[in-house]
Write a protein that holds these residues in place. Sequence first.
Motif, PDB file in Angstrom:
ATOM      1  N   MET A   9      14.048  -9.695   7.426  1.00  0.00           N
ATOM      2  CA  MET A   9      13.052  -8.654   7.189  1.00  0.00           C
ATOM      3  C   MET A   9      13.444  -7.728   6.051  1.00  0.00           C
ATOM      4  SD  MET A   9      10.464  -9.195   9.151  1.00  0.00           S
ATOM      5  CE  MET A   9       9.557  -7.667   9.230  1.00  0.00           C
ATOM      6  N   PHE A  10      14.718  -7.348   5.992  1.00  0.00           N
ATOM      7  CA  PHE A  10      15.128  -6.500   4.876  1.00  0.00           C
ATOM      8  C   PHE A  10      15.074  -7.281   3.563  1.00  0.00           C
ATOM      9  CE2 PHE A  10      17.133  -3.481   7.951  1.00  0.00           C
ATOM     10  CZ  PHE A  10      16.462  -2.355   7.502  1.00  0.00           C
ATOM     11  N   HIS A  11      15.351  -8.593   3.631  1.00  0.00           N
ATOM     12  CA  HIS A  11      15.175  -9.403   2.428  1.00  0.00           C
ATOM     13  C   HIS A  11      13.704  -9.448   2.019  1.00  0.00           C
ATOM     14  CE1 HIS A  11      14.249 -13.159   0.259  1.00  0.00           C
ATOM     15  NE2 HIS A  11      15.359 -12.892  -0.381  1.00  0.00           N
ATOM     16  N   ASP A  12      12.816  -9.572   3.012  1.00  0.00           N
ATOM     17  CA  ASP A  12      11.387  -9.640   2.711  1.00  0.00           C
ATOM     18  C   ASP A  12      10.910  -8.358   2.034  1.00  0.00           C
ATOM     19  OD1 ASP A  12       8.761 -11.078   3.098  1.00  0.00           O
ATOM     20  OD2 ASP A  12       8.316  -9.219   4.156  1.00  0.00           O
ATOM     21  N   VAL A  13      11.353  -7.221   2.552  1.00  0.00           N
ATOM     22  CA  VAL A  13      10.958  -5.935   1.962  1.00  0.00           C
ATOM     23  C   VAL A  13      11.495  -5.830   0.532  1.00  0.00           C
ATOM     24  CG1 VAL A  13      11.250  -3.432   2.096  1.00  0.00           C
ATOM     25  CG2 VAL A  13      10.770  -4.750   4.170  1.00  0.00           C
ATOM     26  N   TRP A  14      12.764  -6.214   0.361  1.00  0.00           N
ATOM     27  CA  TRP A  14      13.355  -6.172  -0.981  1.00  0.00           C
ATOM     28  C   TRP A  14      12.646  -7.145  -1.919  1.00  0.00           C
ATOM     29  CZ3 TRP A  14      15.513 -10.246  -3.669  1.00  0.00           C
ATOM     30  CH2 TRP A  14      16.093  -9.925  -4.899  1.00  0.00           C
ATOM     31  N   ALA A  15      12.420  -8.377  -1.443  1.00  0.00           N
ATOM     32  CA  ALA A  15      11.827  -9.415  -2.289  1.00  0.00           C
ATOM     33  C   ALA A  15      10.395  -9.063  -2.680  1.00  0.00           C
ATOM     34  CB  ALA A  15      11.869 -10.760  -1.573  1.00  0.00           C
ATOM     35  N   TYR A  16       9.629  -8.494  -1.746  1.00  0.00           N
ATOM     36  CA  TYR A  16       8.245  -8.120  -2.076  1.00  0.00           C
ATOM     37  C   TYR A  16       8.243  -7.078  -3.186  1.00  0.00           C
ATOM     38  CZ  TYR A  16       3.269  -7.352  -1.452  1.00  0.00           C
ATOM     39  OH  TYR A  16       1.910  -7.289  -1.671  1.00  0.00           O
ATOM     40  N   ILE A  72       0.808  -1.217   0.000  1.00  0.00           N
ATOM     41  CA  ILE A  72       0.000   0.000   0.000  1.00  0.00           C
ATOM     42  C   ILE A  72       0.844   1.270   0.000  1.00  0.00           C
ATOM     43  CG2 ILE A  72      -1.702   1.332   1.323  1.00  0.00           C
ATOM     44  CD1 ILE A  72      -2.858  -1.314   2.307  1.00  0.00           C
ATOM     45  N   TYR A  73       1.904   1.274   0.805  1.00  0.00           N
ATOM     46  CA  TYR A  73       2.661   2.517   1.010  1.00  0.00           C
ATOM     47  C   TYR A  73       4.051   2.508   0.387  1.00  0.00           C
ATOM     48  CZ  TYR A  73      -1.038   3.142   4.470  1.00  0.00           C
ATOM     49  OH  TYR A  73      -2.254   3.247   5.090  1.00  0.00           O
ATOM     50  N   GLY A  74       4.534   1.320  -0.007  1.00  0.00           N
ATOM     51  CA  GLY A  74       5.822   1.268  -0.687  1.00  0.00           C
ATOM     52  C   GLY A  74       6.958   0.721   0.167  1.00  0.00           C
ATOM     53  N   LYS A  75       8.039   0.414  -0.505  1.00  0.00           N
ATOM     54  CA  LYS A  75       9.212  -0.225   0.098  1.00  0.00           C
ATOM     55  C   LYS A  75       9.828   0.618   1.222  1.00  0.00           C
ATOM     56  CE  LYS A  75      13.804  -1.869  -1.343  1.00  0.00           C
ATOM     57  NZ  LYS A  75      14.716  -2.020  -2.519  1.00  0.00           N
ATOM     58  N   LYS A  76       9.877   1.929   1.042  1.00  0.00           N
ATOM     59  CA  LYS A  76      10.506   2.803   2.031  1.00  0.00           C
ATOM     60  C   LYS A  76       9.793   2.747   3.373  1.00  0.00           C
ATOM     61  CE  LYS A  76      12.032   7.582   2.737  1.00  0.00           C
ATOM     62  NZ  LYS A  76      12.094   8.958   2.158  1.00  0.00           N
ATOM     63  N   GLU A  77       8.460   2.765   3.353  1.00  0.00           N
ATOM     64  CA  GLU A  77       7.695   2.724   4.601  1.00  0.00           C
ATOM     65  C   GLU A  77       7.847   1.365   5.292  1.00  0.00           C
ATOM     66  OE1 GLU A  77       5.997   5.480   5.935  1.00  0.00           O
ATOM     67  OE2 GLU A  77       7.297   6.296   4.366  1.00  0.00           O
ATOM     68  N   ALA A  78       7.903   0.296   4.517  1.00  0.00           N
ATOM     69  CA  ALA A  78       8.116  -1.028   5.098  1.00  0.00           C
ATOM     70  C   ALA A  78       9.479  -1.093   5.776  1.00  0.00           C
ATOM     71  CB  ALA A  78       8.009  -2.099   4.020  1.00  0.00           C
ATOM     72  N   GLY A  79      10.483  -0.471   5.157  1.00  0.00           N
ATOM     73  CA  GLY A  79      11.820  -0.426   5.755  1.00  0.00           C
ATOM     74  C   GLY A  79      11.835   0.308   7.087  1.00  0.00           C
ATOM     75  N   LYS A  80      11.025   1.355   7.201  1.00  0.00           N
ATOM     76  CA  LYS A  80      10.936   2.083   8.470  1.00  0.00           C
ATOM     77  C   LYS A  80      10.393   1.184   9.582  1.00  0.00           C
ATOM     78  CE  LYS A  80      10.141   6.721   6.531  1.00  0.00           C
ATOM     79  NZ  LYS A  80       9.155   7.832   6.421  1.00  0.00           N
ATOM     80  N   ALA A  81       9.411   0.357   9.262  1.00  0.00           N
ATOM     81  CA  ALA A  81       8.844  -0.556  10.255  1.00  0.00           C
ATOM     82  C   ALA A  81       9.884  -1.572  10.716  1.00  0.00           C
ATOM     83  CB  ALA A  81       7.631  -1.275   9.667  1.00  0.00           C
ATOM     84  N   VAL A  82      10.704  -2.050   9.790  1.00  0.00           N
ATOM     85  CA  VAL A  82      11.774  -2.991  10.147  1.00  0.00           C
ATOM     86  C   VAL A  82      12.743  -2.334  11.129  1.00  0.00           C
ATOM     87  CG1 VAL A  82      13.738  -4.308   9.263  1.00  0.00           C
ATOM     88  CG2 VAL A  82      11.595  -4.253   7.978  1.00  0.00           C
ATOM     89  N   LYS A  83      13.118  -1.106  10.857  1.00  0.00           N
ATOM     90  CA  LYS A  83      14.033  -0.389  11.750  1.00  0.00           C
ATOM     91  C   LYS A  83      13.407  -0.161  13.125  1.00  0.00           C
ATOM     92  CE  LYS A  83      16.209   2.014   7.868  1.00  0.00           C
ATOM     93  NZ  LYS A  83      16.355   3.315   7.153  1.00  0.00           N
ATOM     94  N   ALA A  84      12.106   0.122  13.159  1.00  0.00           N
ATOM     95  CA  ALA A  84      11.413   0.323  14.437  1.00  0.00           C
ATOM     96  C   ALA A  84      11.435  -0.953  15.258  1.00  0.00           C
ATOM     97  CB  ALA A  84       9.974   0.774  14.187  1.00  0.00           C
TER      98      ALA A  84
END
Length: 227
Positions: free
Chosen positions: A139-146, A75-87
């Motif tokens: 998690m970073f692989h998941d964000v990249w792979a998605y 819905i919001y894109g790869k960048k926002e998913a990456g922020k959740a991983v960092k959180a």
Amino acid sequence: MNEALWLVMLLVNFGMILLFFRLFGKIGLFLWVPIACIVANIQVIKLVDLFGFSATLGNIVYASSFLVTDILSEIYGKKEAGKAVKAGFLSLLSMTLLMTLALKFVPATDDFAQSSLATIFAIMPRIAGASLMAYLISMFHDVWAYDFWRKQFPQDRMMWLRNNASTMVSQLMDSTVFTLVAFAGVYPSGVLWQIFWTTYLLKWAVAAADTPFLYLARHWYRKGIIE
């Protein structure tokens, strides 16, 4: 009994994610990731019998964070998913540091909690270290792979493919790193092998089960139910 509870926990986790998303939108998804990271790393200390095998608890809660990052990616894109991983990473790191310091305090004479806290959190640095390594890699692989699979198969009807293709590989990476770092030398090799496969297969089952919830989350967003 355990199997029934496992299914209940599965539904509770997915239900809570959708509730957080429905009430708070994107912020609700960001809130869930730290909850999942902290709760999963407490639950993982407990070994249970599931479907005839030994498995660590916490698989469902932890695996649910992959659903969150997939919703964010979709819905919001790869960048926002990456922020959740960092959180999630920072929340787990913070809990480990704070509880390690808490155990260093000399308890009062009338204290009754120190031994119980030590049982849970004294091994937390190793568990958390293993979890942090596995978490960052998977998690970073998941964000990249998605994002990768979304570019290959952008059609709406192919969302199930990008969801499962990204998550199932990421969880294999996660189970491998976490099991070896956290439990090598703690359990006999036979139990360690069993923990690895049951952990992965249970996470695989969670990944397959979360697909309808991903479709529902996207439906809510497109209908304007979620701001």
